[in-house]
Enzyme design. Structure first.
Site, PDB file in Angstrom:
ATOM      1  N   ASP A  61       0.906  -1.191  -0.011  1.00 57.59           N
ATOM      2  CA  ASP A  61      -0.023  -0.038   0.062  1.00 57.59           C
ATOM      3  C   ASP A  61       0.851   1.256   0.196  1.00 57.59           C
ATOM      4  O   ASP A  61       2.194   0.989   0.082  1.00 57.59           O
ATOM      5  CB  ASP A  61      -1.029   0.065   1.096  1.00 57.59           C
ATOM      6  CG  ASP A  61      -0.370  -0.103   2.740  1.00 57.59           C
ATOM      7  OD1 ASP A  61       0.869   0.167   2.465  1.00 57.59           O
ATOM      8  OD2 ASP A  61      -0.931  -0.584   3.660  1.00 57.59           O
ATOM      9  N   ASN A 127      -8.085  -0.998  13.476  1.00 56.70           N
ATOM     10  CA  ASN A 127      -9.589  -1.341  13.002  1.00 56.70           C
ATOM     11  C   ASN A 127      -9.569  -2.614  12.382  1.00 56.70           C
ATOM     12  O   ASN A 127     -10.701  -2.896  11.734  1.00 56.70           O
ATOM     13  CB  ASN A 127     -10.131   0.014  12.125  1.00 56.70           C
ATOM     14  CG  ASN A 127      -9.141   0.036  10.645  1.00 56.70           C
ATOM     15  OD1 ASN A 127      -8.321  -0.708  10.938  1.00 56.70           O
ATOM     16  ND2 ASN A 127      -9.662   1.022  10.182  1.00 56.70           N
ATOM     17  N   HIS A 129      -7.951  -3.528   9.659  1.00 54.12           N
ATOM     18  CA  HIS A 129      -7.610  -3.580   8.389  1.00 54.12           C
ATOM     19  C   HIS A 129      -6.328  -4.251   7.802  1.00 54.12           C
ATOM     20  O   HIS A 129      -5.499  -4.505   8.907  1.00 54.12           O
ATOM     21  CB  HIS A 129      -7.420  -2.014   7.482  1.00 54.12           C
ATOM     22  CG  HIS A 129      -6.346  -1.234   8.178  1.00 54.12           C
ATOM     23  ND1 HIS A 129      -6.179   0.119   7.964  1.00 54.12           N
ATOM     24  CD2 HIS A 129      -5.101  -1.675   8.604  1.00 54.12           C
ATOM     25  CE1 HIS A 129      -4.977   0.281   8.519  1.00 54.12           C
ATOM     26  NE2 HIS A 129      -4.157  -0.377   8.834  1.00 54.12           N
ATOM     27  N   GLU A 134      -9.700  -1.242   4.465  1.00 54.73           N
ATOM     28  CA  GLU A 134     -10.510  -0.742   5.671  1.00 54.73           C
ATOM     29  C   GLU A 134     -11.771  -1.655   5.645  1.00 54.73           C
ATOM     30  O   GLU A 134     -12.262  -2.392   5.027  1.00 54.73           O
ATOM     31  CB  GLU A 134     -11.008   0.505   5.394  1.00 54.73           C
ATOM     32  CG  GLU A 134      -9.995   1.445   5.362  1.00 54.73           C
ATOM     33  CD  GLU A 134      -8.811   1.836   6.051  1.00 54.73           C
ATOM     34  OE1 GLU A 134      -8.730   1.134   7.103  1.00 54.73           O
ATOM     35  OE2 GLU A 134      -8.212   3.008   6.290  1.00 54.73           O
TER      36      GLU A 134
HETATM   37  P1  PGA Z   1       1.304  -0.584  12.696  1.00 56.44           P
HETATM   38  O1  PGA Z   1       0.278  -0.628  11.483  1.00 56.44           O
HETATM   39  O2  PGA Z   1       2.297  -1.709  12.476  1.00 56.44           O
HETATM   40  O3  PGA Z   1       1.935   0.647  12.461  1.00 56.44           O
HETATM   41  O4  PGA Z   1       0.761  -0.694  13.921  1.00 56.44           O
HETATM   42  C1  PGA Z   1      -0.269  -1.755  11.208  1.00 56.44           C
HETATM   43  C2  PGA Z   1      -1.243  -1.574  10.005  1.00 56.44           C
HETATM   44  O5  PGA Z   1      -1.905  -0.560  10.036  1.00 56.44           O
HETATM   45  O6  PGA Z   1      -1.396  -2.386   9.261  1.00 56.44           O
END
Ligand code: PGA
Length: 231
Positions: A61, A127, A129, A134
């Site tokens: 992404d 959340n 995702h 999302e």
């Molecule tokens: P993070 O993000 O490793 O910074 O917690 C994880 C994600 O959003 O996939």
């Protein structure tokens, strides 16, 4: 679990999956979680214990932001991936394009031309995702431009002064279509979403829950992230 032990466990899981392929196409997560993984990979590569020169890495992404923004995932890969001895350059989403929609299609085709992903390294958002898929994203969703959820925008403010409103992401179809998944989570802040993903119903309100249906998924959790799972 110290960061080193978590990184080593993540690295073992990724190497074991990648070793099944001659030239593995590997989808790579960014964010705080995989930093220890890439540090471990760097250490092992520097010591000549692993050789990843045959890998074909893909970003999973990117934020819709300026190409040179130090908070872009592109910059993350410069810091954490390009510094691994022998690491091939990551195939990235391009941001300075006339059409982001066309860019999503181009990226989809690049992954397809590689035969899909051999391995996808994934974090889990607060959340639920996966990449920027999302809550609400369908299992069949493809690489596309997405509006970031308020939670993802809040996480982005760890780096950005003003969080981007949109992102580009591989879809759940491409990510869950990988031959192997390596899902990583650490820290107490992830305990609740890990429990949701693995103990509540599978569905698009928590995209990470789809990992349970994958036939070859490895989940690496530290004790804090695993704390809310039933023993
Ligand atoms: P993070 O993000 O490793 O910074 O917690 C994880 C994600 O959003 O996939």
């Amino acid at each position: 679990m110290p960061a080193g032990a978590f990184g080593a466990a993540c690295c073992d899981a990724l190497l074991e999956a990648a070793a099944r392929f001659e030239r593995p196409s590997v989808g790579l997560a960014t964010g705080a979680t995989p930093v220890a993984l890439y540090a471990e990979l760097r250490e092992r590569a520097a010591a000549g214990r692993v050789d990843i020169r045959s890998w074909r890495p893909f970003a999973i992404d990117e934020y819709v932001c300026a190409r040179e923004d130090p908070c872009a995932n592109r910059a993350f890969f410069e810091r954490h991936w390009a510094t691994i001895p022998g690491a091939p350059p990551v195939v990235q989403f391009e941001l300075e394009v006339a059409s982001l929609k066309a860019e999503a299609q181009r990226f989809h085709e690049l992954v397809a031309a590689a035969g899909g992903l051999a391995v996808a390294v994934l974090g889990i958002g607060m959340n639920g995702h996966l990449a920027f898929n999302e809550p609400g994203s369908g299992r069949e969703s493809r690489t596309r431009v997405v509006a970031l959820s308020p939670g993802s925008r809040l996480s982005a403010t760890r780096c950005f002064n003003e969080a981007p409103t949109h992102g580009l992401t591989l879809g759940l179809a491409e990510l869950l279509g990988a031959s192997h998944l390596v899902l990583l989570a650490n820290g107490a802040a992830k305990a609740e979403v890990v429990a949701r993903a693995f103990e509540q119903r599978v569905g698009n309100d928590c995209p990470a829950s789809f990992v349970r249906e994958h036939p070859a998924a490895v989940v690496v959790l530290d004790e804090d992230a695993a704390a809310a799972l039933l023993g």
